[in-house]
Design a protein around this motif. Sequence first.
Motif, mmCIF file in Angstrom:
data_model
loop_
_atom_site.group_PDB
_atom_site.id
_atom_site.type_symbol
_atom_site.label_atom_id
_atom_site.label_comp_id
_atom_site.label_asym_id
_atom_site.label_seq_id
_atom_site.Cartn_x
_atom_site.Cartn_y
_atom_site.Cartn_z
ATOM 1 N N GLN A 100 0.854 -1.309 0.221
ATOM 2 C CA GLN A 100 0.011 -0.008 0.085
ATOM 3 C C GLN A 100 1.000 1.393 0.082
ATOM 4 O OE1 GLN A 100 -2.178 1.701 3.695
ATOM 5 N NE2 GLN A 100 -3.862 0.850 2.317
ATOM 6 N N ILE A 101 0.768 2.098 -1.233
ATOM 7 C CA ILE A 101 1.620 3.299 -0.904
ATOM 8 C C ILE A 101 0.632 4.598 -0.537
ATOM 9 C CG2 ILE A 101 3.193 2.370 -2.713
ATOM 10 C CD1 ILE A 101 2.104 3.926 -4.882
ATOM 11 N N ALA A 102 1.187 5.300 -0.008
ATOM 12 C CA ALA A 102 0.396 6.278 0.738
ATOM 13 C C ALA A 102 1.086 7.668 0.996
ATOM 14 C CB ALA A 102 -0.041 5.819 2.110
ATOM 15 N N HIS A 103 0.346 8.708 1.514
ATOM 16 C CA HIS A 103 0.745 9.799 1.977
ATOM 17 C C HIS A 103 -0.279 10.370 3.127
ATOM 18 C CE1 HIS A 103 1.956 14.019 2.349
ATOM 19 N NE2 HIS A 103 2.853 14.016 1.498
ATOM 20 N N ALA A 104 0.367 10.596 4.276
ATOM 21 C CA ALA A 104 -0.604 10.647 5.308
ATOM 22 C C ALA A 104 -1.406 12.276 5.436
ATOM 23 C CB ALA A 104 0.235 10.559 6.729
ATOM 24 N N GLY A 105 -0.714 13.267 4.764
ATOM 25 C CA GLY A 105 -1.184 14.492 4.629
ATOM 26 C C GLY A 105 -1.256 15.098 6.000
ATOM 27 N N VAL A 106 -2.507 15.444 6.418
ATOM 28 C CA VAL A 106 -2.758 16.112 7.655
ATOM 29 C C VAL A 106 -2.429 15.558 8.980
ATOM 30 C CG1 VAL A 106 -4.846 15.967 8.049
ATOM 31 C CG2 VAL A 106 -4.164 17.782 9.004
ATOM 32 N N PRO A 113 6.832 20.072 8.580
ATOM 33 C CA PRO A 113 5.547 20.519 8.659
ATOM 34 C C PRO A 113 4.631 19.445 7.757
ATOM 35 C CG PRO A 113 6.783 22.393 8.116
ATOM 36 C CD PRO A 113 7.672 20.964 8.103
ATOM 37 N N ASN A 114 3.130 19.224 8.306
ATOM 38 C CA ASN A 114 2.411 18.482 7.421
ATOM 39 C C ASN A 114 1.701 19.158 6.555
ATOM 40 O OD1 ASN A 114 0.766 19.549 9.283
ATOM 41 N ND2 ASN A 114 0.023 17.762 10.257
ATOM 42 N N VAL A 115 0.931 18.503 5.441
ATOM 43 C CA VAL A 115 0.526 19.319 4.266
ATOM 44 C C VAL A 115 -0.871 18.681 3.946
ATOM 45 C CG1 VAL A 115 2.697 20.054 3.065
ATOM 46 C CG2 VAL A 115 1.603 17.812 2.561
ATOM 47 N N ALA A 116 -1.851 19.281 3.382
ATOM 48 C CA ALA A 116 -2.985 18.882 3.078
ATOM 49 C C ALA A 116 -3.819 19.738 1.784
ATOM 50 C CB ALA A 116 -4.013 19.081 4.453
ATOM 51 N N PRO A 117 -4.845 19.374 1.663
ATOM 52 C CA PRO A 117 -5.643 20.128 0.455
ATOM 53 C C PRO A 117 -6.004 21.742 1.043
ATOM 54 C CG PRO A 117 -7.030 18.441 1.148
ATOM 55 C CD PRO A 117 -5.698 18.127 1.633
ATOM 56 N N SER A 118 -6.231 21.763 2.362
ATOM 57 C CA SER A 118 -6.730 22.781 2.930
ATOM 58 C C SER A 118 -6.163 23.086 4.270
ATOM 59 C CB SER A 118 -8.205 22.966 3.192
ATOM 60 O OG SER A 118 -8.850 22.777 1.865
ATOM 61 N N ALA A 119 -5.736 24.271 4.643
ATOM 62 C CA ALA A 119 -5.139 24.527 5.997
ATOM 63 C C ALA A 119 -6.195 24.241 7.159
ATOM 64 C CB ALA A 119 -4.594 25.898 6.177
ATOM 65 N N LEU A 120 -6.791 23.328 7.467
ATOM 66 C CA LEU A 120 -7.497 23.029 8.593
ATOM 67 C C LEU A 120 -7.275 21.408 8.991
ATOM 68 C CD1 LEU A 120 -11.393 22.264 7.665
ATOM 69 C CD2 LEU A 120 -9.383 22.704 5.937
ATOM 70 N N THR A 121 -7.564 21.235 10.318
ATOM 71 C CA THR A 121 -7.690 19.751 10.853
ATOM 72 C C THR A 121 -8.823 19.755 11.720
ATOM 73 O OG1 THR A 121 -6.487 18.129 11.933
ATOM 74 C CG2 THR A 121 -6.132 20.623 12.653
ATOM 75 N N GLY A 166 -8.924 9.473 6.221
ATOM 76 C CA GLY A 166 -8.479 10.645 6.398
ATOM 77 C C GLY A 166 -6.966 11.103 5.968
ATOM 78 N N TYR A 167 -6.206 10.157 5.172
ATOM 79 C CA TYR A 167 -5.088 10.416 4.735
ATOM 80 C C TYR A 167 -5.103 11.428 3.159
ATOM 81 C CZ TYR A 167 -3.798 7.314 8.332
ATOM 82 O OH TYR A 167 -3.893 6.608 9.504
ATOM 83 N N LEU A 168 -4.008 11.728 2.514
ATOM 84 C CA LEU A 168 -3.988 12.921 1.609
ATOM 85 C C LEU A 168 -5.122 12.653 0.418
ATOM 86 C CD1 LEU A 168 -3.000 15.348 1.018
ATOM 87 C CD2 LEU A 168 -1.044 14.309 -0.122
ATOM 88 N N LEU A 169 -5.046 11.371 -0.152
ATOM 89 C CA LEU A 169 -5.891 11.032 -1.204
ATOM 90 C C LEU A 169 -7.587 11.317 -0.890
ATOM 91 C CD1 LEU A 169 -4.304 8.082 -2.935
ATOM 92 C CD2 LEU A 169 -4.453 10.682 -3.750
ATOM 93 N N ASN A 170 -7.904 10.930 0.468
ATOM 94 C CA ASN A 170 -9.067 10.721 0.940
ATOM 95 C C ASN A 170 -9.441 12.496 1.436
ATOM 96 O OD1 ASN A 170 -10.942 9.485 3.946
ATOM 97 N ND2 ASN A 170 -11.479 10.417 2.257
#
Length: 339
Positions: A100-106, A113-121, A166-170
Motif C-alpha cells: 500500500q503506497i500512501a501519503h498521510a497528509g494532515v 510540517p504536514n500538508v493537506a488540500p486545505s489549512a485545517l484539521t 483521512g489521509y491525503l488522497l481521502n
Amino acid sequence: MAGLLDSYTIKGLTLKNRIMMSPMCQYVANTDGTVSDWHFVHYGARAIGGVGLIMLEASAVEARGRISMHDIGIWSDDHIAGLRRIVDFGHQYGASMGIQIAHAGVKAETDEPNVAPSALTHFPRYTVPQELSVAEIGEIVEKFKAAAVRAVQAGFDTVELHGAHGYLLNEFLSPLTNKRTDEYGGTLENRLRFPLQVISAVKSVLPVEMPLLMRVSASEYSEESYSLDEMVSMVTAFKEAGVDMVDCSSGGALPVAPPAIYPGYQVQFAEAIKRGADIPTIAVGLLDNPALAEEVVRNGRADLVAIARGLLRDPHWAKVAALALKAELELPSSYARAY
C-alpha cells in the motif's frame, strides 16, 4: 459460487485463496524508512501461515508523508532491497505480495510540517497543515509514480493506493477536509482531480498484467460528507482511470466512531460498491469468524476478505479457517505434523 479457500484471478495475478492480510502499520521501521527484521518475520510468518495476498502496510511516498517516524518508506531506492527480501520470502511460500503506497497528509507526525488540500484539521492532536499549491500537488503525483516504479522493482504483485482514513488522497475527496476554491476543490469533479491524476500516473508505470487496488473510506459517518451513492460514483471514475479492485473501509476524516461496530459491519460497503460500480471489491471489518468470511465470498458480497486483527492474533488464521470450513490448505512440511 466460489468460497474463501478457492483461488481468485484478477488480470495477470492469481491468488491461491481469497484471504488478504489487511495493511496494518507496525510502527517499527527504521527512521530512514527502511524495513526492520520485525517486518521480515511479521510478514514471513503470515506467508507461511497460508494467506493468499499479503498487503504490506502504508508505505510513504515521501518522508513528510509518513504517519509516524517509524513508518515504512518507498520514496528512495534505498528502500527497495529490504522490501525485495520480504517479497521473495513470501513468494517462496506461495503468498502473493502487495504494498500500500500512501501519503498521510494532515495526519502525518514527522519532524517536517504536514500538508493537506486545505489549512485545517478536525483532530486536536495534529497541527494545522500547510495548504498545498498546485505545483506541489503535481510534485506529489510524481512521487506516487516513482513509488510505484520502486514497488515493481521490489517484485510486488500488486499495488494499493491508500485513499481512505483521512489521509491525503481521502482529504482531497472529502468535502470535510477539502475547502479549496481552485480546480482541486468544490465540486465532486474537482475533488476527484488529484486522486485521478495519481491513479493515471501510477497506472502508467505498472506492468499491463499487474492489478491496481485502491482503499477507500466508503462512509465518513457525517451528513456533511459524501454519500455512499457519491462514493459509488467516485469508484466508477477510479475504475475508468485504471483501478481494478477496491478495498472498502470507512471513517478516518473525523474523530468519530461508526454508529455500531459488529462482525461484518462494513461488508455493506463492499457489496454496494461491487454492485453499483461493477468492480471487484475487498470486504473488511471484524471478519475473522471463518463462517462469516465464507458467507461474504460464497454469496458474492465481495471478492476477497481482508483479515486484520485475526491475523495479528494468529499468523495461521488461514489454516484455522480451512479446518473450520473442512477445506484444504497447504502448509510447509515442517508444520504438517501439527494437523
